[in-house]
Design an enzyme around this catalytic site. Structure first.
Site, PDB file in Angstrom:
ATOM      1  CG  HIS A 122      10.912 116.283  39.286  1.00 57.40           C
ATOM      2  ND1 HIS A 122      10.700 116.564  37.713  1.00 57.40           N
ATOM      3  CD2 HIS A 122      11.067 117.351  39.487  1.00 57.40           C
ATOM      4  CE1 HIS A 122      10.923 117.354  37.714  1.00 57.40           C
ATOM      5  NE2 HIS A 122      11.578 117.989  38.198  1.00 57.40           N
ATOM      6  CG  ASP A 124      12.847 120.617  41.662  1.00 56.48           C
ATOM      7  OD1 ASP A 124      13.417 119.407  41.050  1.00 56.48           O
ATOM      8  OD2 ASP A 124      12.958 121.383  42.387  1.00 56.48           O
ATOM      9  CG  HIS A 275       8.376 121.270  39.180  1.00 58.29           C
ATOM     10  ND1 HIS A 275       8.405 120.787  40.265  1.00 58.29           N
ATOM     11  CD2 HIS A 275       9.295 121.059  38.664  1.00 58.29           C
ATOM     12  CE1 HIS A 275       9.623 120.461  40.483  1.00 58.29           C
ATOM     13  NE2 HIS A 275      10.751 120.497  38.758  1.00 58.29           N
ATOM     14  NE  ARG A 295      16.022 123.532  41.061  1.00 56.95           N
ATOM     15  CZ  ARG A 295      15.961 122.272  40.867  1.00 56.95           C
ATOM     16  NH1 ARG A 295      15.346 121.511  40.116  1.00 56.95           N
ATOM     17  NH2 ARG A 295      17.040 121.407  42.562  1.00 56.95           N
TER      18      ARG A 295
HETATM   19  C1  SIN Z   1      12.866 121.884  37.611  1.00 53.48           C
HETATM   20  O1  SIN Z   1      12.477 120.451  37.257  1.00 53.48           O
HETATM   21  O2  SIN Z   1      13.107 122.123  38.910  1.00 53.48           O
HETATM   22  C2  SIN Z   1      12.985 122.516  36.469  1.00 53.48           C
HETATM   23  C3  SIN Z   1      11.415 122.776  35.829  1.00 53.48           C
HETATM   24  C4  SIN Z   1      12.000 122.990  34.283  1.00 53.48           C
HETATM   25  O3  SIN Z   1      12.927 123.233  33.429  1.00 53.48           O
HETATM   26  O4  SIN Z   1      10.802 123.763  33.746  1.00 53.48           O
END
Ligand code: SIN
Length: 335
Positions: A122, A124, A275, A295
């Protein structure tokens, strides 16, 4: 008080052929010089995701670093965690925290409803009209093995297409919704609740190819998790084209993978990467499964296509719009 750091240029080691670099000589908690921040930004635009080891960020210094890259999202959260008090910019991503907050590892449960093998990749919050620009993720606790994150370079994926397909994609738009990669079952109360709370909250139409606001590069701006359909095509055509683009953008050659340790940090350009968060620890128990990540994300521009098309929302407000209603599953809706 952050100490200042005498670094005059940063040391970068590439992680893979198309994406990613390790930054080796920087203490992110230090008071970073303007020139160093500009250099970091430059290498971020080049490599799309930067990795840092052995950092000592806490919530305050994490927010401070984030602010060097832009205005941080500060949506009110229902993540009612004592340690987040005073840090509305931080989103905690953790199966254990989820369990504490809502009594279940919600993401693992929803992964069972994925409708393609590539679901999970995805960008974000691409279901909003202004997805975040730059994200900074730090590891507080991670399992002794597994729990890695993968990133892919969406510019390389676009450039890997034939000129004829690039030309067709340059003029297309696609709808993005939160649950595009899931088949939820409305007879299961938790799934019905999730559909109602965040299913139709925000829906955006974005160009299939996005022009980077800073570099002018073109990238594929679709992703297997959130892109539901291409406008102006039959459902069959749209599905075939999206599947082809999803396969292209997740080709291993365009990706890199990061194994976390406590103190590791990744900074990525959410405009030009997609990602895949850890998916291999759902079946593990105890210490082997503990993963606590935090994050921050900076506000992003409204995407623009090569033909000047600007994204628009068909439902819901932009991220951080004053008065926006944040549902009980707020953490999930920011992802
Ligand atoms: C995310 O999807 O922003 C986090 C990625 C993760 O937890 O590895």
């Amino acid at each position: 008080m952050a100490s200042s750091q005498m670094v005059t240029s940063i040391k970068v080691k590439r992680a893979a052929g198309f994406i990613g670099a390790y930054v080796e000589n920087l203490d992110l908690a230090a008071d970073l010089d303007e020139a160093i921040v500009a250099e970091l930004r430059r290498v971020l635009l080049t490599h799309k995701v930067l990795f840092f080891r052995d950092q000592h960020l806490n919530h305050a210094s994490h927010v401070a670093v984030g602010r060097r890259f832009g205005t941080l999202h500060t949506s009110p959260r229902t993540q009612n965690l004592p340690d987040l008090e005073g840090f509305p910019e931080i989103l905690t991503i953790s199966p254990q925290v989820d369990e504490k907050l809502v009594g279940a590892n919600r993401e693992a449960i929803f992964r069972k409803n994925w409708n393609t093998a590539l679901s999970g990749w995805h960008i974000d919050a691409s279901q909003v009209v202004n997805p975040p620009a730059i994200a900074i993720l730090r590891a507080e606790r991670v399992p002794p093995f597994g729990g890695d994150t993968h990133w892919t370079n969406l510019v390389a994926a676009y450039e890997g297409l034939s000129p004829a397909v690039r030309k067709m994609c340059d003029g297309l738009q696609a709808e993005h919704t939160f649950w595009a990669a899931h088949n939820l079952d409305s007879s299961v109360p938790a799934e019905r609740q999730a559909m109602e709370e965040i299913g139709s909250q925000r829906v955006a139409v974005h160009p299939v190819v996005r022009v980077h606001p800073e570099t002018g590069e073109r990238a594929l701006f679709v992703n297997p998790s959130r892109t539901a359909r291409i406008l102006g095509m039959s459902p069959v055509e749209s599905r075939h084209l999206l599947n082809m683009l999803f396969e292209e953008l997740t080709r291993p050659q365009y990706t890199t993978r990061f194994s976390w340790a406590p103190g590791s940090v990744a900074i990525w350009d959410n405009r030009f990467t997609a990602h895949l968060a850890a998916t291999d620890i759902d079946h593990l128990q105890g210490e082997d499964a503990v993963r606590i990540m935090h994050r921050t994300s900076t506000r992003g521009e409204v995407p623009v296509g090569p033909d000047g098309f600007e994204s628009y929302a068909t439902a819901g407000q932009p991220l951080d719009e004053p008065g926006a209603q944040i549902p009980a599953t707020a953490g999930a809706s920011q992802r």
